[in-house]
Write an enzyme that holds these catalytic residues in place. Structure first.
Site, short mmCIF file in Angstrom:
data_model
loop_
_atom_site.label_atom_id
_atom_site.label_comp_id
_atom_site.label_asym_id
_atom_site.label_seq_id
_atom_site.Cartn_x
_atom_site.Cartn_y
_atom_site.Cartn_z
N ASP A 43 62.88 -53.22 54.22
CA ASP A 43 62.52 -54.52 53.74
C ASP A 43 63.66 -55.18 53.27
O ASP A 43 64.93 -54.73 53.31
CB ASP A 43 61.67 -54.20 52.33
N ASP A 45 66.10 -57.24 50.31
CA ASP A 45 66.27 -57.46 48.84
C ASP A 45 67.11 -58.66 48.80
O ASP A 45 68.20 -59.07 49.43
CB ASP A 45 67.18 -56.48 48.15
N ASP A 129 75.46 -49.68 43.02
CA ASP A 129 75.82 -48.30 43.01
C ASP A 129 76.87 -47.69 44.07
O ASP A 129 77.81 -47.23 43.46
CB ASP A 129 74.56 -47.44 43.26
P1 ATP Z 1 66.21 -48.79 51.01
O1 ATP Z 1 66.38 -48.96 52.27
O2 ATP Z 1 65.52 -47.55 50.31
O3 ATP Z 1 65.55 -50.09 50.29
P2 ATP Z 1 68.20 -49.93 49.15
O4 ATP Z 1 69.69 -49.82 49.16
O5 ATP Z 1 68.03 -51.44 49.60
O6 ATP Z 1 67.53 -48.76 50.21
P3 ATP Z 1 66.69 -50.39 46.90
O7 ATP Z 1 66.10 -49.40 45.85
O8 ATP Z 1 65.73 -51.37 47.61
O9 ATP Z 1 67.65 -49.58 47.78
O10 ATP Z 1 67.83 -51.29 46.02
C1 ATP Z 1 68.44 -52.45 46.64
C2 ATP Z 1 69.99 -52.47 46.04
O11 ATP Z 1 69.93 -52.54 44.42
C3 ATP Z 1 70.86 -51.35 46.54
O12 ATP Z 1 71.18 -51.55 47.74
C4 ATP Z 1 71.86 -51.25 45.44
O13 ATP Z 1 72.70 -52.43 45.77
C5 ATP Z 1 71.17 -51.89 44.28
N1 ATP Z 1 70.79 -50.49 43.44
C6 ATP Z 1 69.54 -50.21 43.40
N2 ATP Z 1 69.41 -49.16 42.54
C7 ATP Z 1 70.73 -49.17 41.73
C8 ATP Z 1 71.12 -48.21 40.77
N3 ATP Z 1 70.38 -47.38 40.29
N4 ATP Z 1 72.42 -48.67 40.69
C9 ATP Z 1 72.94 -49.73 40.74
N5 ATP Z 1 72.54 -50.34 41.83
C10 ATP Z 1 71.48 -50.13 42.24
MG MG Z 2 65.76 -52.21 49.48
#
Ligand code: ATP
Ligand code: MG
Length: 401
Positions: A43, A45, A129
């Site tokens: 997906d 963001d 993060d």
């Molecule tokens: P996925 O492929 O599982 O969606 P993702 O890295 O995109 O992986 P998300 O949960 O969609 O994970 O989060 C989007 C973004 O928000 C992350 O890539 C990161 O930059 C930021 N993020 C998410 N959770 C945290 C956190 N706990 N602390 C800091 N930044 C975060």
């Molecule tokens: Mg994501």
């Protein structure tokens, strides 16, 4: 820097609309990471200077919902898909919030309890993060921004590196430990030494993490096609003991090995698009060998359905997810899938099973077990795909007492 990435054109349109309305906007996070690794993003963001209300003004009330109380986000509905659009934020000054009496003593000093201060894109990048999650891509100008200066290298070399002081970042938000290990498991990344040491010395902080965020991450682990790899990384780093102690204690058991084998086959099918990525199905699979065990069978040998297996099913499901718990609807649905397994494996059709609540997932679990263990060609054919039968009205699940 200039960069070309095969972004879904609909996302480029979304970014373009926000930019045209005057708001600096990028694609960020997992999607950019995945595209740079030649993987298809699960997906997207989007990160923008627009507040959730401004996002709603741009796309209209009908397609945007504002969600979250502490951390407000805009959800843009595009057909069946939901795009998460978050406003640039900065790290909160002075951590914490007003605590209830007595609470301040037990909570780690730096834990973040409110995170809703808007900021610039640079500030936004600093509060993310890990370096691999902190690249910003503008698909309209085809511009890639690497504020940490290390993100691109870390993706290329497969390194999970916390942004800033890792120990502080894990203390601020212990859920980040789980997120680091997901990256290790899913992509076979290694951890930068400082980040790894900080993780080892912070493991027990996970009990301070917000239960709702943890259970959300757990749902993502189970729905993804990498749940088995995530669990292995949790185990390898000693995190499982704090996160899912039931599985940790049984890690070397025959039942656990069988559960992982089933989960791997389930994940393969999800990845290949053979079957849906249901959380309840993954939950049922994880529990199945332990239910068998507690009913006195060996993994892969089903229990006698006439015995009191329902209580065993419920007990095991509850035990697996302690202490965080799992959403009730998933537990209910997993329970129904599991209840159908023993009679289906015995090909006992009393006319009530096909079309029962949970039937199609139960049939898939049976097929996974059949593939991994029994290899009985008659078994799968015995149970029709749901649509092969005239529907007799879906059975409602019986009420749980
Ligand atoms: P996925 O492929 O599982 O969606 P993702 O890295 O995109 O992986 P998300 O949960 O969609 O994970 O989060 C989007 C973004 O928000 C992350 O890539 C990161 O930059 C930021 N993020 C998410 N959770 C945290 C956190 N706990 N602390 C800091 N930044 C975060
Ligand atoms: Mg994501």
């Amino acid at each position: 820097m200039k960069y070309t990435l095969p972004v879904d054109p609909r996302m480029t349109e979304v970014v373009d609309e926000l930019q045209s309305a005057g708001f600096e906007t990028y694609i960020v996070g997992g999607a950019i990471r995945d595209l740079l690794m030649d993987r298809r993003p699960k997906d997207y963001d989007i990160s923008t200077a627009a507040t959730p209300e401004q996002v709603r003004n741009v796309f209209g009330r009908r397609s945007v919902r504002i969600i979250g109380r502490r951390f407000r986000l805009a959800h843009l509905h595009l057909g069946k898909e939901i795009i998460e659009i978050s406003t640039f934020r900065r790290a909160p000054e002075g951590h914490g919030r007003e605590t209830d009496e007595g609470e301040s003593e037990t909570l780690p000093e730096n834990i973040i309890l409110s995170d809703n201060d808007y900021g610039t894109v640079e500030e936004d990048a600093r509060r993310r993060d890990f370096t691999v999650n902190a690249l910003y891509f503008d698909p309209v100008q085809e511009e890639l921004l690497d504020f940490s200066g290390q993100s691109l290298d870390d993706i290329r070399h497969g390194v999970v590196r916390a942004i800033g002081d890792p120990r502080l970042r894990f203390e601020e938000d212990p859920v980040r430990m789980l997120r680091a290990l997901k990256l290790v498991g899913q992509y076979d990344f290694s951890m930068d030494a400082d980040t790894e040491n900080a993780l080892f010395s912070s493991l027990e902080l996970i009990r301070f993490a917000s239960p709702s965020r943890l259970s959300l991450e757990l749902e993502k682990v189970l729905s993804s096609a990498y749940g088995d790899k995530h669990l292995k990384a949790f185990h390898d780093y000693g995190f499982l003991e704090y996160f899912l102690p039931f599985l940790h204690e049984r890690w070397e058991s025959e039942a656990m090995r069988y559960a992982l084998e089933l989960l791997t086959e389930r994940n393969y099918r999800v990845d290949e698009g053979v079957y849906r990525n249901s959380i309840s199905l993954a939950t049922a699979i994880l529990a199945l060998p332990f239910v068998e065990e507690s009913c006195g069978s060996r993994p892969g040998d089903l229990w006698d359905p006439s015995r009191d297996s329902l209580a065993a099913i419920r007990d095991i499901l509850d035990a697996i997810f302690r202490p965080q718990g799992m959403i009730r609807s998933v537990m209910m649905s997993a329970e129904h899938i599991l209840r159908l397994q023993a009679p289906m494996a015995r090909m006992e059709d009393d006319g009530s099973i096909v079309g029962a609540y949970g039937y199609s997932h139960a049939r898939e679990v049976l097929s996974i077990q059949n593939f991994v263990r029994w290899q009985n060609p008659e078994l799968q054919d015995f149970w029709p795909a749901e649509h092969d039968r005239p529907r007799r009205g879906r059975k409602r699940p019986p009420r749980r007492r």
